[in-house]
Design an enzyme around this catalytic site. Structure first.
Site, short mmCIF file in Angstrom:
data_model
loop_
_atom_site.label_atom_id
_atom_site.label_comp_id
_atom_site.label_asym_id
_atom_site.label_seq_id
_atom_site.Cartn_x
_atom_site.Cartn_y
_atom_site.Cartn_z
N LYS A 169 5.55 17.29 -9.00
CA LYS A 169 5.49 16.83 -7.61
C LYS A 169 6.93 16.59 -7.85
CE LYS A 169 6.38 13.61 -4.70
NZ LYS A 169 6.58 13.92 -3.12
N LYS A 238 13.44 6.91 -6.25
CA LYS A 238 12.59 6.78 -7.21
C LYS A 238 11.83 7.98 -7.96
CE LYS A 238 7.98 6.12 -6.21
NZ LYS A 238 7.74 7.47 -5.81
P1 NAD Z 1 5.31 2.02 1.79
O1 NAD Z 1 5.70 1.55 1.38
O2 NAD Z 1 4.90 2.69 3.41
O3 NAD Z 1 3.32 1.99 1.65
C1 NAD Z 1 3.09 1.27 0.25
C2 NAD Z 1 1.67 0.68 0.65
O4 NAD Z 1 1.50 0.13 -0.63
C3 NAD Z 1 2.05 -0.84 1.62
O5 NAD Z 1 1.55 -0.65 2.92
C4 NAD Z 1 2.06 -1.55 0.52
O6 NAD Z 1 1.50 -2.83 1.73
C5 NAD Z 1 0.84 -1.74 -0.01
N1 NAD Z 1 0.91 -2.34 -1.61
C6 NAD Z 1 1.96 -2.39 -1.93
N2 NAD Z 1 1.85 -2.87 -3.27
C7 NAD Z 1 0.14 -3.39 -3.49
C8 NAD Z 1 -0.35 -3.38 -3.95
N3 NAD Z 1 -0.29 -3.71 -5.55
N4 NAD Z 1 -1.54 -3.53 -4.28
C9 NAD Z 1 -2.36 -2.98 -2.88
N5 NAD Z 1 -1.24 -2.49 -1.43
C10 NAD Z 1 -0.06 -2.27 -2.31
O7 NAD Z 1 5.27 3.72 1.24
P2 NAD Z 1 4.77 5.16 1.81
O8 NAD Z 1 6.03 5.71 2.02
O9 NAD Z 1 3.21 4.88 1.87
O10 NAD Z 1 4.68 5.87 -0.02
C11 NAD Z 1 3.74 5.39 -1.15
C12 NAD Z 1 3.76 7.22 -2.37
O11 NAD Z 1 3.72 8.12 -1.60
C13 NAD Z 1 4.94 6.54 -3.14
O12 NAD Z 1 5.08 6.63 -4.32
C14 NAD Z 1 5.99 8.12 -2.45
O13 NAD Z 1 7.17 8.46 -3.50
C15 NAD Z 1 4.88 8.97 -1.51
N6 NAD Z 1 5.44 10.05 -1.19
C16 NAD Z 1 6.04 9.32 -0.16
C17 NAD Z 1 6.31 10.30 1.20
C18 NAD Z 1 6.74 9.71 2.75
O14 NAD Z 1 7.92 10.64 3.44
N7 NAD Z 1 6.58 8.33 2.62
C19 NAD Z 1 5.56 11.25 0.61
C20 NAD Z 1 5.16 12.05 -0.17
C21 NAD Z 1 4.93 11.24 -1.19
#
Ligand code: NAD
Length: 302
Positions: A169, A238
């Protein structure tokens, strides 16, 4: 399959929704009540903690925004590790291979199998079920969860070594990060000399410069100046930092990656971690004294 899902953000929500729509009963948890309510409205059961999720589902998935959040949710107090029913933890977040291996080791002591399963393809891919889903962990466990993961995208088995899917990734996201800033530099150069950025993007997308930034990010979020692609700058930084750490821990020094890393540090400093990562073009525009405008093409900064 009865599934627990923790972290219902930009990626987690559409993935969880697809799992429900495919007929999997879901138990969900998020720090934000509102996110849980949206899933409950679609038929999911809400839980009170990651542990509560893991008391109620054998398979627990998570999509979380930081290494610390994945570690705490998986192995902290009231974490998945304390659950009575859970057998496997599937981390869909990007945490890097070292953190994935650490979580794997801690969960293994409690007979919980960790499958790391980062995804690529953005919010659009999560909504459509077209993500690239990269999985590492025991092959038999992979086979058990493959049908559920196929609901969110195309599933790839990377290897049994814990964390190897994370390395895959990071390689992918280093390319995505590079495409975003390299395309920004190329287009800003053209705009500075008077070219129309719309024409530039059309030409690049018909030529050998085509990449994911020129194909998706510029037309959708940069040229219209909406900067709303759905991936935060903080998350991209990150991933770039994790990729650089990964390289250094392998004894590698890679010049393009180092330069890309320096540029993204400027972006996070100037635009902030909550900005959309497509706003990476803005510090490059600022340094050049131009704006990559939409309808009318090149615009000089006044
Ligand atoms: P985001 O910030 O939109 O969502 C994260 C969610 O986790 C939030 O709803 C938050 O309230 C919750 N959260 C945080 N800490 C928590 C805890 N301790 N307990 C329970 N819930 C908790 O982030 P995202 O964009 O959805 O990304 C999530 C993951 O996916 C990351 O690792 C990111 O790198 C990866 N990712 C994101 C994308 C993208 O396009 N956004 C694409 C591929 C991968």
């Amino acid at each position: 399959m009865n599934i627990g899902f923790i972290g219902l953000g930009k990626m987690g929500f559409p993935m969880a929704r697809r799992l429900i729509e495919a007929g999997n009963p879901l138990v969900v948890f998020d720090n934000q009540r509102e996110a849980m309510d949206r899933l409950a409205a679609l038929g999911a059961e809400g839980a009170s903690s990651p542990r509560d999720v893991a008391d109620r589902a054998e398979t627990v998935m998570a999509s979380l925004p930081s290494l610390q959040a994945s570690l705490e949710v998986a192995t902290g107090k009231d974490g998945v590790i304390e659950g009575g029913k859970v057998r496997r933890f599937i981390d869909l977040s990007t945490v890097g291979s070292h953190m994935a291996a650490r979580i794997h080791g801690l969960l293994a002591k409690h007979d919980i199998v960790q499958l790391d399963s980062p995804v690529s393809g953005g919010v659009g891919g999560a909504e459509k079920g077209t993500l690239a889903v990269m999985v590492s962990g025991p092959k038999a466990e992979f086979e058990a969860v493959k049908p559920a993961l196929a609901v969110i995208g195309k599933v790839f088995f990377i290897g049994e070594k814990p964390g190897s899917a994370q390395t895959m990734k990071l390689a992918n996201n280093l390319l995505s990060a590079t495409a975003m800033v390299a395309t920004s530099e190329a287009v800003v150069m053209g705009v500075k000399s008077g070219l129309d950025p719309n024409v530039m993007i059309d030409v690049i997308n018909s030529g050998s410069g085509l990449n994911t930034a020129s194909r998706d990010k510029f037309p959708r979020s940069v040229l219209p100046r909406s900067f709303d692609f759905g991936f935060a700058t903080g998350l991209m930084v990150k991933d770039v930092r994790l990729a650089l750490e990964e390289m250094r821990s392998l004894g590698l020094n890679m010049e393009v990656a180092e330069a890309v890393g320096r540029l993204w540090e400027v972006v996070i400093r100037e635009m902030g971690p909550d900005s959309d990562f497509t706003s990476a073009v803005q510090p490059i525009e600022k340094a050049a004294g131009v704006v990559v405008g939409s309808a009318k093409g090149a615009q000089a900064v006044t």
